[in-house]
Design a protein around this motif. Structure first.
Motif, PDB file in Angstrom:
ATOM      1  N   VAL A  14     -60.839 134.141  82.580  1.00 10.70           N
ATOM      2  CA  VAL A  14     -59.937 133.443  81.896  1.00 10.70           C
ATOM      3  C   VAL A  14     -60.999 133.442  79.950  1.00 10.70           C
ATOM      4  O   VAL A  14     -62.012 133.978  80.070  1.00 10.70           O
ATOM      5  CB  VAL A  14     -59.264 132.233  81.083  1.00 10.70           C
ATOM      6  N   GLY A  32     -59.633 126.535  77.828  1.00  8.23           N
ATOM      7  CA  GLY A  32     -59.084 124.798  77.208  1.00  8.23           C
ATOM      8  C   GLY A  32     -57.238 124.551  77.469  1.00  8.23           C
ATOM      9  O   GLY A  32     -57.000 124.070  77.154  1.00  8.23           O
ATOM     10  N   GLY A  76     -54.393 125.669  79.115  1.00  6.05           N
ATOM     11  CA  GLY A  76     -53.777 125.686  80.362  1.00  6.05           C
ATOM     12  C   GLY A  76     -53.460 127.422  80.818  1.00  6.05           C
ATOM     13  O   GLY A  76     -52.568 127.137  81.624  1.00  6.05           O
ATOM     14  N   THR A 111     -54.465 127.495  85.056  1.00  2.64           N
ATOM     15  CA  THR A 111     -53.420 126.503  85.551  1.00  2.64           C
ATOM     16  C   THR A 111     -51.899 127.047  85.857  1.00  2.64           C
ATOM     17  O   THR A 111     -51.791 127.309  86.795  1.00  2.64           O
ATOM     18  CB  THR A 111     -53.413 124.950  84.644  1.00  2.64           C
ATOM     19  N   ASN A 115     -69.804 124.598  89.189  1.00  2.00           N
ATOM     20  CA  ASN A 115     -69.073 124.524  88.678  1.00  2.00           C
ATOM     21  C   ASN A 115     -67.697 124.216  88.495  1.00  2.00           C
ATOM     22  O   ASN A 115     -66.727 123.841  89.459  1.00  2.00           O
ATOM     23  CB  ASN A 115     -68.045 126.391  89.341  1.00  2.00           C
ATOM     24  N   ARG A 168     -62.129 122.033  88.986  1.00  7.01           N
ATOM     25  CA  ARG A 168     -61.021 120.684  88.241  1.00  7.01           C
ATOM     26  C   ARG A 168     -59.967 121.780  88.406  1.00  7.01           C
ATOM     27  O   ARG A 168     -58.571 120.952  88.700  1.00  7.01           O
ATOM     28  CB  ARG A 168     -61.122 120.128  86.978  1.00  7.01           C
ATOM     29  N   ARG A 187     -55.649 120.867  90.038  1.00  9.38           N
ATOM     30  CA  ARG A 187     -54.459 120.713  89.774  1.00  9.38           C
ATOM     31  C   ARG A 187     -53.251 120.868  90.627  1.00  9.38           C
ATOM     32  O   ARG A 187     -52.411 120.274  90.707  1.00  9.38           O
ATOM     33  CB  ARG A 187     -55.027 121.535  88.019  1.00  9.38           C
TER      34      ARG A 187
HETATM   35  C1  LIG Z   1     -62.892 128.400  85.313  1.00  6.71           C
HETATM   36  C2  LIG Z   1     -61.667 129.071  83.878  1.00  6.71           C
HETATM   37  C3  LIG Z   1     -60.827 130.307  85.003  1.00  6.71           C
HETATM   38  C4  LIG Z   1     -61.140 128.153  83.614  1.00  6.71           C
HETATM   39  O1  LIG Z   1     -59.834 128.675  82.825  1.00  6.71           O
HETATM   40  P1  LIG Z   1     -59.266 127.397  81.397  1.00  6.71           P
HETATM   41  O2  LIG Z   1     -57.884 128.260  81.257  1.00  6.71           O
HETATM   42  O3  LIG Z   1     -59.635 127.418  80.473  1.00  6.71           O
HETATM   43  O4  LIG Z   1     -58.641 126.491  82.441  1.00  6.71           O
HETATM   44  P2  LIG Z   1     -57.543 125.527  82.081  1.00  6.71           P
HETATM   45  O5  LIG Z   1     -57.325 125.030  80.224  1.00  6.71           O
HETATM   46  O6  LIG Z   1     -56.035 125.645  82.773  1.00  6.71           O
HETATM   47  O7  LIG Z   1     -58.189 123.807  82.969  1.00  6.71           O
HETATM   48  C5  LIG Z   1     -57.903 124.028  84.392  1.00  6.71           C
HETATM   49  C6  LIG Z   1     -59.255 122.325  84.522  1.00  6.71           C
HETATM   50  O8  LIG Z   1     -60.141 122.716  84.292  1.00  6.71           O
HETATM   51  C7  LIG Z   1     -61.413 122.293  83.543  1.00  6.71           C
HETATM   52  N1  LIG Z   1     -62.037 122.888  82.474  1.00  6.71           N
HETATM   53  C8  LIG Z   1     -61.721 123.931  82.084  1.00  6.71           C
HETATM   54  N2  LIG Z   1     -62.972 124.515  81.436  1.00  6.71           N
HETATM   55  C9  LIG Z   1     -63.830 122.982  81.519  1.00  6.71           C
HETATM   56  C10 LIG Z   1     -65.413 123.099  81.973  1.00  6.71           C
HETATM   57  N3  LIG Z   1     -65.887 124.269  80.685  1.00  6.71           N
HETATM   58  N4  LIG Z   1     -66.408 122.161  82.216  1.00  6.71           N
HETATM   59  C11 LIG Z   1     -65.319 121.456  82.677  1.00  6.71           C
HETATM   60  N5  LIG Z   1     -63.281 121.225  82.654  1.00  6.71           N
HETATM   61  C12 LIG Z   1     -63.253 122.393  82.504  1.00  6.71           C
HETATM   62  C13 LIG Z   1     -59.371 121.191  82.638  1.00  6.71           C
HETATM   63  O9  LIG Z   1     -60.141 120.105  81.930  1.00  6.71           O
HETATM   64  C14 LIG Z   1     -58.777 121.591  83.741  1.00  6.71           C
HETATM   65  O10 LIG Z   1     -59.408 120.258  84.461  1.00  6.71           O
HETATM   66  P3  LIG Z   1     -58.273 118.867  84.423  1.00  6.71           P
HETATM   67  O11 LIG Z   1     -56.370 118.915  84.271  1.00  6.71           O
HETATM   68  O12 LIG Z   1     -58.392 118.455  85.389  1.00  6.71           O
HETATM   69  O13 LIG Z   1     -58.729 117.962  83.022  1.00  6.71           O
HETATM   70  C15 LIG Z   1     -62.644 129.472  83.056  1.00  6.71           C
HETATM   71  O14 LIG Z   1     -63.509 128.587  82.625  1.00  6.71           O
HETATM   72  C16 LIG Z   1     -63.216 130.847  82.994  1.00  6.71           C
HETATM   73  O15 LIG Z   1     -63.128 131.578  83.620  1.00  6.71           O
HETATM   74  N6  LIG Z   1     -65.118 130.461  83.459  1.00  6.71           N
HETATM   75  C17 LIG Z   1     -65.510 131.709  83.902  1.00  6.71           C
HETATM   76  C18 LIG Z   1     -65.379 132.050  85.667  1.00  6.71           C
HETATM   77  C19 LIG Z   1     -65.377 130.791  86.244  1.00  6.71           C
HETATM   78  O16 LIG Z   1     -66.042 129.894  86.099  1.00  6.71           O
HETATM   79  N7  LIG Z   1     -64.206 131.079  87.857  1.00  6.71           N
HETATM   80  C20 LIG Z   1     -64.147 130.479  88.523  1.00  6.71           C
HETATM   81  C21 LIG Z   1     -65.267 130.780  89.354  1.00  6.71           C
HETATM   82  S1  LIG Z   1     -64.911 130.852  91.184  1.00  6.71           S
END
Ligand SMILES: CC(C)(COP(=O)(O)OP(=O)(O)OC[C@H]1O[C@@H](n2cnc3c(N)ncnc32)[C@H](O)[C@@H]1OP(=O)(O)O)[C@@H](O)C(=O)NCCC(=O)NCCS
Length: 381
Positions: free
Chosen positions: A101, A107, A109, A112, A138, A143, A147
């Motif tokens: 993302v 952060g 959704g 999600t 990770n 998390r 969901r």
């Molecule tokens: C992981 C990732 C896809 C999440 O995207 P996002 O759009 O921010 O996620 P959402 O807002 O839908 O949140 C999903 C859940 O993750 C949690 N979350 C999001 N960012 C977080 C962070 N930095 N640390 C801890 N939890 C986090 C949210 O709180 C939510 O959980 P909850 O409902 O229990 O509170 C994004 O941070 C990303 O692209 N990260 C780098 C790539 C990666 O790690 N991909 C997955 C590899 S398998």
């Protein structure tokens, strides 16, 4: 309790197009300490029939107002702000990978709701189980899965051969060749064929007449049980090893096995043709049995390959190792200092695909279509 997303604009999910390249690379190139494999996966994933590459874009908020990112800037219509792939490892097993993302919309959704779209695609493709893998540390990925009902199924460590004990195995070697590169993969596959033919010639490949016996041993094996019967067919993916697939590997001379009068038996699967994946290593997709014969088998493969080899073992305390890590260390094999978690959720009448947090939060701009599974071995007679 999870907070519900408050994003005021809908997520629009569609199939990725070649002209999305620059927008996706702008947020999916330096994800892990300045590194990511997405740039090399991109050309392959755009067209690979075993999966679909999806992008998410920002739709207009109520009243036609443009979407706004977390810095207060407008997000252009149809501009990718997230990418993810859904692949079919077999006719019933979906695999989620490569979700990224754009940090400017994290952060809220996005992941999600994107995951809801992924699960819709997996269901349309006939999946009854959906899995993905992520690093143990990770938290966001764990998390995100939680969901929609994903739970940690199994934990693995990658054991790799090193010429000298590694001080701090882990970080990514920038110079490592990518298995998404056709020439690199072809060269690695030639090495795999060489190893299999050589060891087959030494009587170390399981014969078809012995397949039933070895399958019986394998299914009663503690390491295989701890791996939940999972096997790596394509780099960094895990799927169920069925009897039919096992027999398929035997028929291709890909099941290496060794039995020693005093030490018992060991078995390892090495596929001949590695499917495109970042990792072009010679890696056993599965190992089982006893430590001593395995150490000899792995040592023989490493010598025949003339290059480092690696394998996955369940973590912690894999039965094969029997708490005698030093015996594998002596052969040059050391585990990486972190685990890979495989998460899983069923997808069936009792566990249907979820819905987005609100009815207008997600738009599937492209209708999900069936995908062509990577492995489609009919059940054995
Ligand atoms: C992981 C990732 C896809 C999440 O995207 P996002 O759009 O921010 O996620 P959402 O807002 O839908 O949140 C999903 C859940 O993750 C949690 N979350 C999001 N960012 C977080 C962070 N930095 N640390 C801890 N939890 C986090 C949210 O709180 C939510 O959980 P909850 O409902 O229990 O509170 C994004 O941070 C990303 O692209 N990260 C780098 C790539 C990666 O790690 N991909 C997955 C590899 S398998």
């Amino acid at each position: 309790l999870s907070a519900e997303p408050t994003r005021p604009w809908p997520l629009v999910v569609r199939v990725a197009r070649p002209d999305d390249h620059d927008a996706v690379m702008a947020f999916a190139t330096t994800t892990w300490d300045g590194w990511d494999y997405i740039p090399r996966a991109w050309p392959h994933w755009l067209t690979a029939p075993d999966g679909v590459l999806l992008v998410a874009t920002a739709g207009r908020a109520h009243g036609g107002r443009p979407a706004i990112d977390t810095d207060g800037n407008e997000i252009r219509d149809d501009l990718p702000i997230a990418v993810a792939r859904v692949a079919m490892l077999s006719p019933t097993e979906a695999w989620l990978e490569g979700i990224r993302v754009d940090p400017r919309v994290r952060g809220q959704g996005v992941a999600t709701d994107f995951q809801v779209a992924e699960l819709d695609w997996a269901a349309a493709a006939g999946a009854t189980v959906v899995r993905y893998a992520t690093g143990e540390r990770n938290e966001a990925s764990h998390r995100l899965g939680a969901r929609h009902g994903f739970e940690v199924l199994a934990e693995f460590r990658l054991w790799q051969w090193h010429a000298a004990p590694p001080d701090e195995a882990g970080g990514h070697d920038e110079e490592e060749p990518s298995g998404f590169d056709d020439a690199v993969r072809a060269e690695a596959n030639r090495a795999r064929a060489r190893v299999l033919d050589l060891l087959g010639g030494e009587g170390l490949a399981c014969r078809s007449s012995e397949a039933a016996t070895w399958w019986q041993r394998l299914t009663a094996d503690g390491t295989f049980e701890r791996a939940h019967g999972l096997c790596e067919q394509r780099g960094w993916t895990m799927q169920q090893l069925t009897r039919a697939m096992f027999e398929h590997h035997v028929a291709r001379g890909e099941v290496l096995c060794r039995e020693d009068a005093s030490d018992g038996w060991s078995l390892a699967i090495l596929t001949r043709d590695a499917a495109p994946a970042e990792d072009a290593d010679l890696k056993f997709g599965l190992v089982a049995g006893r430590l001593e014969p395995f150490a000899r088998l792995a040592g023989a493969v490493r010598l025949a390959a003339g290059r480092p080899i690696s394998f996955w073992l369940p973590h912690p305390d894999p039965p094969l190792v029997d708490r005698r890590d030093e015996a594998l260390n002596q052969e040059g094999f050391y585990p990486r200092p972190w685990s890979l978690h495989v998460l899983s959720r069923p997808l069936d009448a009792h566990n249907p695909p979820p819905t987005a947090h609100s009815p207008d939060a997600l738009v599937l701009a492209d209708e999900p279509v069936p995908l062509q599974p990577l492995v489609d071995v009919p059940p054995s007679a």
